[in-house]
Design an enzyme around this catalytic site. Structure first.
Site, PDB file in Angstrom:
ATOM      1  N   ASP A  31       2.971 -17.217   8.137  1.00  0.00           N
ATOM      2  CA  ASP A  31       4.280 -16.718   7.660  1.00  0.00           C
ATOM      3  C   ASP A  31       5.271 -16.715   8.802  1.00  0.00           C
ATOM      4  OD1 ASP A  31       4.899 -14.278   5.446  1.00  0.00           O
ATOM      5  OD2 ASP A  31       6.067 -14.390   7.173  1.00  0.00           O
ATOM      6  N   ILE A  32       6.541 -16.839   8.516  1.00  0.00           N
ATOM      7  CA  ILE A  32       7.705 -17.034   9.387  1.00  0.00           C
ATOM      8  C   ILE A  32       7.911 -15.746   9.928  1.00  0.00           C
ATOM      9  CG2 ILE A  32       9.550 -16.556   7.785  1.00  0.00           C
ATOM     10  CD1 ILE A  32      10.884 -19.284   9.545  1.00  0.00           C
ATOM     11  N   ASN A  88       2.328  -9.805  -4.003  1.00  0.00           N
ATOM     12  CA  ASN A  88       3.512  -9.057  -4.381  1.00  0.00           C
ATOM     13  C   ASN A  88       4.019  -9.659  -5.498  1.00  0.00           C
ATOM     14  OD1 ASN A  88       3.347  -7.365  -1.960  1.00  0.00           O
ATOM     15  ND2 ASN A  88       4.361  -8.753  -0.944  1.00  0.00           N
ATOM     16  N   VAL A  97       9.969 -14.383  -2.548  1.00  0.00           N
ATOM     17  CA  VAL A  97       9.787 -15.819  -2.660  1.00  0.00           C
ATOM     18  C   VAL A  97       9.098 -15.902  -4.238  1.00  0.00           C
ATOM     19  CG1 VAL A  97       9.006 -18.108  -1.968  1.00  0.00           C
ATOM     20  CG2 VAL A  97       9.848 -16.484  -0.515  1.00  0.00           C
ATOM     21  N   HIS A 101       2.153 -16.297  -4.481  1.00  0.00           N
ATOM     22  CA  HIS A 101       1.526 -16.459  -2.888  1.00  0.00           C
ATOM     23  C   HIS A 101       0.488 -15.358  -2.800  1.00  0.00           C
ATOM     24  CE1 HIS A 101       5.431 -14.735  -2.479  1.00  0.00           C
ATOM     25  NE2 HIS A 101       4.889 -13.992  -1.421  1.00  0.00           N
ATOM     26  N   HIS A 103      -0.858 -13.289   0.527  1.00  0.00           N
ATOM     27  CA  HIS A 103      -0.725 -12.941   1.945  1.00  0.00           C
ATOM     28  C   HIS A 103      -2.139 -12.702   2.628  1.00  0.00           C
ATOM     29  CE1 HIS A 103       3.534 -12.021   1.981  1.00  0.00           C
ATOM     30  NE2 HIS A 103       3.234 -11.839   0.884  1.00  0.00           N
TER      31      HIS A 103
HETATM   32  P1  5GP Z   1       6.847 -11.873  -0.495  1.00  0.00           P
HETATM   33  O1  5GP Z   1       7.861 -10.801  -0.013  1.00  0.00           O
HETATM   34  O2  5GP Z   1       7.507 -12.791  -1.361  1.00  0.00           O
HETATM   35  O3  5GP Z   1       5.648 -11.407  -0.882  1.00  0.00           O
HETATM   36  O4  5GP Z   1       6.601 -13.006   0.822  1.00  0.00           O
HETATM   37  C1  5GP Z   1       7.291 -13.955   1.189  1.00  0.00           C
HETATM   38  C2  5GP Z   1       6.743 -14.404   2.548  1.00  0.00           C
HETATM   39  O5  5GP Z   1       7.363 -15.422   2.710  1.00  0.00           O
HETATM   40  C3  5GP Z   1       7.413 -13.317   3.496  1.00  0.00           C
HETATM   41  O6  5GP Z   1       6.428 -12.651   4.145  1.00  0.00           O
HETATM   42  C4  5GP Z   1       8.299 -13.921   4.378  1.00  0.00           C
HETATM   43  O7  5GP Z   1       8.125 -13.890   5.905  1.00  0.00           O
HETATM   44  C5  5GP Z   1       7.711 -15.452   4.185  1.00  0.00           C
HETATM   45  N1  5GP Z   1       8.872 -16.766   4.344  1.00  0.00           N
HETATM   46  C6  5GP Z   1      10.010 -16.390   3.649  1.00  0.00           C
HETATM   47  N2  5GP Z   1      10.773 -17.663   4.394  1.00  0.00           N
HETATM   48  C7  5GP Z   1       9.681 -18.348   4.941  1.00  0.00           C
HETATM   49  C8  5GP Z   1      10.000 -19.747   5.439  1.00  0.00           C
HETATM   50  O8  5GP Z   1      10.942 -20.280   5.468  1.00  0.00           O
HETATM   51  N3  5GP Z   1       8.740 -20.147   6.124  1.00  0.00           N
HETATM   52  C9  5GP Z   1       7.445 -19.520   6.263  1.00  0.00           C
HETATM   53  N4  5GP Z   1       6.594 -19.892   6.846  1.00  0.00           N
HETATM   54  N5  5GP Z   1       7.556 -18.316   5.616  1.00  0.00           N
HETATM   55  C10 5GP Z   1       8.344 -17.671   4.962  1.00  0.00           C
END
Ligand code: 5GP
Ligand code: ZN
Length: 115
Positions: A31-32, A88, A97, A101, A103
């Protein structure tokens, strides 16, 4: 593949990420914005927007996300200590996103309930 999906672009190699594991079905990458010492995102290669879009045909694929996560936890050495798996879904679930996915969060003690 969805042209405007960040995670499809990562899966295709069009946007760089620290890939931990990939095969024909799933991709795992760091994760970034890590929320724990180990924070890995595991995605299906197939574009599926949310958990609400999962169909019975995806059952094995969702299982593969989980078994990939547990293998990474073991490889990284925190399986016995413990970890958290999170999916989520949509706005109230905190999804940002829109490509399904899982986590994998590990390497520290995690509190419950989450925020
Ligand atoms: P969500 O909030 O949709 O459950 O999780 C999306 C995750 O994607 C977040 O934890 C966010 O930090 C990660 N993320 C967003 N953009 C990028 C990216 O460009 N690269 C990577 N490796 N992770 C990302
Ligand atoms: Zn996608």
């Amino acid at each position: 593949m969805s042209d405007d999906c960040l995670f499809c672009k990562i899966a295709a190699g069009d946007i760089p990420a620290k890939i931990i594991y990939q095969d024909d079905n799933v991709v795992a990458f760091e994760d970034i914005s890590p929320q724990a010492p180990h924070h890995v995102v595991i995605i299906p290669q197939e574009h599926i927007a949310t958990v609400n879009d999962l169909q019975s045909e995806h059952t094995a694929l969702v299982g593969k996300l989980v078994t990939t996560a547990k293998s990474i936890a073991a490889d990284c050495g925190f399986a016995d200590q413990g970890y958290r798996l999170v999916m989520n879904c949509n706005a109230a679930g905190g999804q940002t996103v829109f490509h399904v996915h899982l986590h994998l969060l590990g390497g520290r003690s995690l509190t419950w309930p989450p925020g």
